[in-house]
Design a protein around this motif. Sequence first.
Motif, PDB file in Angstrom:
ATOM      1  N   ASP A 171       0.857  -1.182   0.000  1.00  0.00           N
ATOM      2  CA  ASP A 171       0.000   0.000   0.000  1.00  0.00           C
ATOM      3  C   ASP A 171       0.894   1.233   0.000  1.00  0.00           C
ATOM      4  O   ASP A 171       1.488   1.583   1.013  1.00  0.00           O
ATOM      5  CB  ASP A 171      -0.881   0.000   1.256  1.00  0.00           C
ATOM      6  N   PRO A 172       1.020   1.937  -1.147  1.00  0.00           N
ATOM      7  CA  PRO A 172       1.947   3.065  -1.215  1.00  0.00           C
ATOM      8  C   PRO A 172       1.430   4.319  -0.521  1.00  0.00           C
ATOM      9  O   PRO A 172       2.208   5.242  -0.261  1.00  0.00           O
ATOM     10  CB  PRO A 172       2.093   3.301  -2.718  1.00  0.00           C
ATOM     11  N   VAL A 173       0.138   4.363  -0.216  1.00  0.00           N
ATOM     12  CA  VAL A 173      -0.411   5.509   0.502  1.00  0.00           C
ATOM     13  C   VAL A 173      -0.126   5.371   1.990  1.00  0.00           C
ATOM     14  O   VAL A 173       0.420   6.271   2.632  1.00  0.00           O
ATOM     15  CB  VAL A 173      -1.920   5.644   0.232  1.00  0.00           C
ATOM     16  N   THR A 251       1.276   4.230 -24.587  1.00  0.00           N
ATOM     17  CA  THR A 251       1.437   4.168 -23.138  1.00  0.00           C
ATOM     18  C   THR A 251       1.763   5.552 -22.602  1.00  0.00           C
ATOM     19  O   THR A 251       2.641   6.235 -23.130  1.00  0.00           O
ATOM     20  CB  THR A 251       2.556   3.186 -22.756  1.00  0.00           C
ATOM     21  N   LEU A 252       1.045   5.949 -21.551  1.00  0.00           N
ATOM     22  CA  LEU A 252       1.228   7.266 -20.970  1.00  0.00           C
ATOM     23  C   LEU A 252       1.617   7.164 -19.507  1.00  0.00           C
ATOM     24  O   LEU A 252       1.079   6.335 -18.770  1.00  0.00           O
ATOM     25  CB  LEU A 252      -0.066   8.092 -21.060  1.00  0.00           C
ATOM     26  N   LYS A 253       2.532   8.022 -19.080  1.00  0.00           N
ATOM     27  CA  LYS A 253       2.886   8.141 -17.672  1.00  0.00           C
ATOM     28  C   LYS A 253       2.921   9.616 -17.323  1.00  0.00           C
ATOM     29  O   LYS A 253       3.441  10.441 -18.084  1.00  0.00           O
ATOM     30  CB  LYS A 253       4.226   7.477 -17.371  1.00  0.00           C
ATOM     31  N   LEU A 254       2.379   9.948 -16.152  1.00  0.00           N
ATOM     32  CA  LEU A 254       2.245  11.337 -15.746  1.00  0.00           C
ATOM     33  C   LEU A 254       2.681  11.487 -14.300  1.00  0.00           C
ATOM     34  O   LEU A 254       2.169  10.788 -13.413  1.00  0.00           O
ATOM     35  CB  LEU A 254       0.790  11.787 -15.911  1.00  0.00           C
ATOM     36  N   LEU A 255       3.622  12.385 -14.049  1.00  0.00           N
ATOM     37  CA  LEU A 255       4.048  12.672 -12.686  1.00  0.00           C
ATOM     38  C   LEU A 255       3.004  13.572 -12.040  1.00  0.00           C
ATOM     39  O   LEU A 255       2.590  14.586 -12.628  1.00  0.00           O
ATOM     40  CB  LEU A 255       5.415  13.350 -12.693  1.00  0.00           C
ATOM     41  N   SER A 256       2.567  13.181 -10.853  1.00  0.00           N
ATOM     42  CA  SER A 256       1.440  13.857 -10.220  1.00  0.00           C
ATOM     43  C   SER A 256       1.728  14.145  -8.752  1.00  0.00           C
ATOM     44  O   SER A 256       2.473  13.407  -8.099  1.00  0.00           O
ATOM     45  CB  SER A 256       0.179  12.989 -10.339  1.00  0.00           C
ATOM     46  N   ALA A 257       1.122  15.210  -8.253  1.00  0.00           N
ATOM     47  CA  ALA A 257       1.221  15.515  -6.826  1.00  0.00           C
ATOM     48  C   ALA A 257       0.306  14.617  -6.011  1.00  0.00           C
ATOM     49  O   ALA A 257       0.458  14.509  -4.793  1.00  0.00           O
ATOM     50  CB  ALA A 257       0.868  16.980  -6.573  1.00  0.00           C
ATOM     51  N   ARG A 258      -0.643  13.947  -6.694  1.00  0.00           N
ATOM     52  CA  ARG A 258      -1.615  13.095  -6.016  1.00  0.00           C
ATOM     53  C   ARG A 258      -1.692  11.734  -6.712  1.00  0.00           C
ATOM     54  O   ARG A 258      -1.533  11.654  -7.933  1.00  0.00           O
ATOM     55  CB  ARG A 258      -3.010  13.750  -6.055  1.00  0.00           C
ATOM     56  N   ILE A 267      -5.373   1.651 -14.178  1.00  0.00           N
ATOM     57  CA  ILE A 267      -4.491   2.717 -13.701  1.00  0.00           C
ATOM     58  C   ILE A 267      -4.198   2.537 -12.215  1.00  0.00           C
ATOM     59  O   ILE A 267      -5.114   2.358 -11.397  1.00  0.00           O
ATOM     60  CB  ILE A 267      -5.138   4.100 -13.926  1.00  0.00           C
ATOM     61  N   TYR A 268      -2.939   2.575 -11.868  1.00  0.00           N
ATOM     62  CA  TYR A 268      -2.505   2.664 -10.476  1.00  0.00           C
ATOM     63  C   TYR A 268      -1.282   3.567 -10.449  1.00  0.00           C
ATOM     64  O   TYR A 268      -0.789   3.984 -11.499  1.00  0.00           O
ATOM     65  CB  TYR A 268      -2.199   1.283  -9.893  1.00  0.00           C
ATOM     66  N   SER A 269      -0.804   3.898  -9.253  1.00  0.00           N
ATOM     67  CA  SER A 269       0.254   4.894  -9.127  1.00  0.00           C
ATOM     68  C   SER A 269       1.432   4.364  -8.335  1.00  0.00           C
ATOM     69  O   SER A 269       1.253   3.793  -7.250  1.00  0.00           O
ATOM     70  CB  SER A 269      -0.290   6.157  -8.439  1.00  0.00           C
ATOM     71  N   HIS A 270       2.625   4.552  -8.873  1.00  0.00           N
ATOM     72  CA  HIS A 270       3.860   4.278  -8.148  1.00  0.00           C
ATOM     73  C   HIS A 270       4.270   5.517  -7.372  1.00  0.00           C
ATOM     74  O   HIS A 270       4.083   6.645  -7.838  1.00  0.00           O
ATOM     75  CB  HIS A 270       4.995   3.919  -9.119  1.00  0.00           C
ATOM     76  N   ARG A 271       4.847   5.281  -6.216  1.00  0.00           N
ATOM     77  CA  ARG A 271       5.317   6.405  -5.402  1.00  0.00           C
ATOM     78  C   ARG A 271       6.800   6.629  -5.659  1.00  0.00           C
ATOM     79  O   ARG A 271       7.610   5.707  -5.559  1.00  0.00           O
ATOM     80  CB  ARG A 271       5.077   6.121  -3.925  1.00  0.00           C
ATOM     81  N   ILE A 272       7.145   7.867  -5.993  1.00  0.00           N
ATOM     82  CA  ILE A 272       8.545   8.243  -6.171  1.00  0.00           C
ATOM     83  C   ILE A 272       8.783   9.467  -5.298  1.00  0.00           C
ATOM     84  O   ILE A 272       8.401  10.587  -5.649  1.00  0.00           O
ATOM     85  CB  ILE A 272       8.876   8.538  -7.644  1.00  0.00           C
ATOM     86  N   GLY A 273       9.370   9.245  -4.136  1.00  0.00           N
ATOM     87  CA  GLY A 273       9.501  10.310  -3.154  1.00  0.00           C
ATOM     88  C   GLY A 273       8.133  10.724  -2.672  1.00  0.00           C
ATOM     89  O   GLY A 273       7.325   9.888  -2.260  1.00  0.00           O
ATOM     90  N   GLN A 275       6.058  12.287  -4.731  1.00  0.00           N
ATOM     91  CA  GLN A 275       5.274  12.426  -5.948  1.00  0.00           C
ATOM     92  C   GLN A 275       4.777  11.056  -6.391  1.00  0.00           C
ATOM     93  O   GLN A 275       5.190  10.025  -5.869  1.00  0.00           O
ATOM     94  CB  GLN A 275       6.121  13.078  -7.048  1.00  0.00           C
ATOM     95  N   TRP A 276       3.890  11.074  -7.377  1.00  0.00           N
ATOM     96  CA  TRP A 276       3.244   9.845  -7.827  1.00  0.00           C
ATOM     97  C   TRP A 276       3.359   9.731  -9.342  1.00  0.00           C
ATOM     98  O   TRP A 276       3.201  10.717 -10.060  1.00  0.00           O
ATOM     99  CB  TRP A 276       1.780   9.840  -7.414  1.00  0.00           C
ATOM    100  N   LEU A 277       3.605   8.535  -9.782  1.00  0.00           N
ATOM    101  CA  LEU A 277       3.689   8.263 -11.216  1.00  0.00           C
ATOM    102  C   LEU A 277       2.471   7.446 -11.619  1.00  0.00           C
ATOM    103  O   LEU A 277       2.371   6.261 -11.313  1.00  0.00           O
ATOM    104  CB  LEU A 277       4.980   7.505 -11.536  1.00  0.00           C
ATOM    105  N   ALA A 278       1.520   8.122 -12.258  1.00  0.00           N
ATOM    106  CA  ALA A 278       0.288   7.476 -12.708  1.00  0.00           C
ATOM    107  C   ALA A 278       0.417   7.149 -14.182  1.00  0.00           C
ATOM    108  O   ALA A 278       1.039   7.897 -14.943  1.00  0.00           O
ATOM    109  CB  ALA A 278      -0.901   8.399 -12.480  1.00  0.00           C
ATOM    110  N   GLY A 279      -0.159   6.050 -14.584  1.00  0.00           N
ATOM    111  CA  GLY A 279      -0.028   5.661 -15.984  1.00  0.00           C
ATOM    112  C   GLY A 279      -1.187   4.847 -16.489  1.00  0.00           C
ATOM    113  O   GLY A 279      -1.942   4.249 -15.722  1.00  0.00           O
ATOM    114  N   GLY A 280      -1.322   4.854 -17.797  1.00  0.00           N
ATOM    115  CA  GLY A 280      -2.352   4.061 -18.442  1.00  0.00           C
ATOM    116  C   GLY A 280      -1.912   3.717 -19.854  1.00  0.00           C
ATOM    117  O   GLY A 280      -0.917   4.252 -20.361  1.00  0.00           O
ATOM    118  N   ALA A 281      -2.642   2.832 -20.495  1.00  0.00           N
ATOM    119  CA  ALA A 281      -2.277   2.405 -21.848  1.00  0.00           C
ATOM    120  C   ALA A 281      -3.527   2.205 -22.689  1.00  0.00           C
ATOM    121  O   ALA A 281      -4.503   1.600 -22.239  1.00  0.00           O
ATOM    122  CB  ALA A 281      -1.465   1.116 -21.804  1.00  0.00           C
ATOM    123  N   SER A 282      -3.468   2.725 -23.908  1.00  0.00           N
ATOM    124  CA  SER A 282      -4.536   2.525 -24.882  1.00  0.00           C
ATOM    125  C   SER A 282      -4.116   1.435 -25.863  1.00  0.00           C
ATOM    126  O   SER A 282      -2.927   1.209 -26.086  1.00  0.00           O
ATOM    127  CB  SER A 282      -4.804   3.829 -25.645  1.00  0.00           C
TER     128      SER A 282
END
Length: 424
Positions: A171-173, A251-258, A267-273, A275-282
């Motif tokens: 659980d990264p949260v 494939t898309l990846k977006l650095l996010s504050a949330r 879609i799920y999010s990896h924690r990097i420090g 910040q969060w790396l959210a991604g998805g793929a079409s």
Amino acid sequence: MKTDAVLGIDIGTSGVRIAATDEANALKAMSTAAIMAPMQMAGFGRAWQDPAIWWDALLEAFKGLDLSGLAIRAIAIDGTSGTILPVTADGTPQGLASMYNDVAVQALLAIVAVHAPKETAALGSTSPLARAMELHKPGTRILHQADWLMGKLSGRFDVTDENNALKTGYDPVARRWPDWIEGTDFDPAHLPRVVPAGTRVGTITADMATALGLPADTAIVAGTTDGCAAFLASGAREPGDGVTSLGTTLTLKLLSARPVFAPEFGIYSHRIGDQWLAGGASNTGGAAIGAYLSKEDVARLTPLIDPDHPTGLDYYPLPRPGERFPVNDPALEPRLTPRPGDDRVFFQAILEGIARIEAEAYQKLGQLGASPLASIRSAGGGAANAAWTKIRLKALGVPEKPSLSEHAAVGTARLAWRGIGHAN
């Protein structure tokens, strides 16, 4: 005087790449080596590999690495996401590794599905947690690929990073192994301790320092997954920085504050420090182009694209029915009509359609709670198409930024720097 540098090591499906970078992220040396043995396939969807061949390839890559003039200060490793193996306390593997694409036993998948919340990345046919339940034996611990290789350098076989742990149920949260795992009758104590990616976890052992010709005080730093490493290699660092890979799929990846967790869209999010790396793929992308035009057609038509004059056609290019993101519809039909008589117009309309899907996908991430897209970097074969890039930038409405590198090992090297106190 030698230049301070770090090593980022990328363990891919077919080989190992080592990148040495300086504090400015400039590449100073690189070496590669092939992983010589293929995955062993047995039964429906099963995929295993002898972990010894990863280590052999890593050592081979070191042999070809010219570190003259460099003072190596730290090492970090990325591995294939979801590849796991059982080891004893001293790191001795107790059998073959279960690869990232290994399909778990159905009965164990069912147990995980009963207890796991829908937001976790531990669900799905290749669930690392379900496979860990199968692999675990008394007296062993389950490690991820990068964990084990990191342990070979540091002598520690009890730690992992937050990114590799994600698909195993972490659980990264809350930043811990969740209580629901115990409901599966699998004890989280059999899993490694989790630290943030980019955390120093130890120092290279004396034997390894001698064998590899590295300083005795070389820091060993927790790495990440191959996908996260590829994103970091782009140089993205601020919320709103996006990276699109224009390959067989989009494939898309977006650095996010949330963080964003939307399992219905994959879609799920990896924690990097922090910040969060959210991604998805079409399912759109190169495969969709190839379903309607040959490589020869694409090469002939590309110079004729006119991005300043849109076709006005509203296409949704797919190689076959079914889409997952930004639309979740397994029955969605490709939309490529009306087809004009001019193949140049048809090809441009396909590219415009893919660009529109890309823009809608980033908008969807924002609607789900991610930071809004502020800039874009591109990777993959389609990134070299200047006309398509112009079409995409018009659809996205954000500036393009150059990528630092296309090599995941360079992204992992950024984490190595972070582990010794340099935020780059």
